[in-house]
Design a protein around this motif. Sequence first.
Motif: not given
Length: 193
Positions: A145, A141-142, A41, A148-149, A106, A44-46, A176, A112
Amino acid sequence: MDTNRTFTLVPPARLEGYGVRLRPWADGDLADLVALYDDPEMARWTPVASPFDTEAARAYLAGAQEGQAEGRKVQLAITTDGVLPLGEVLLFRSAANERDLELAYGVGPAHRGQGLAGRAVRLAAEYALREIRPRRVVLCIAAGNAASEAVARSCAFELADEPPVRRVSRGREVVLRTWRLRTSPLRTSRLPT
């Protein structure tokens, strides 16, 4: 407030509130960095290296120290006890507008679902407004995601009506969306659980 000025980031020794303590990374945190960032993860997002091993952690820590020395960014470990890193929150000048402060964050896979990202973002945003005083505080933010949203919404950020930000991460373009901190006080927003 002068919204036309740029700013230099000076790291706080520590920030504490909402049940989290934010502190600068230390040389002894390499194994903890690997545990946090060597995760699908995170990859994927960072923009961090993947796989994220000890050598990647050394390079990441060196980059954090260099950015801090240059006044461009501050990277803080998220802890609850002031010692064990559970994640990270970053503060840096936005590439889209250097008068804006961008936050990124993150949380390691084992930590999490505890509201750590929201609490750390809230604390960092309050610090930024109080001490740094940028034109705006933003998150990029992608799309897709959802986690994060959700953090952004719970911390009083709203989707900005502006074109997407495009960045290259590990050889691929990432699109983003910009979220801006609403002008209402953070403390009146619902704290994530």
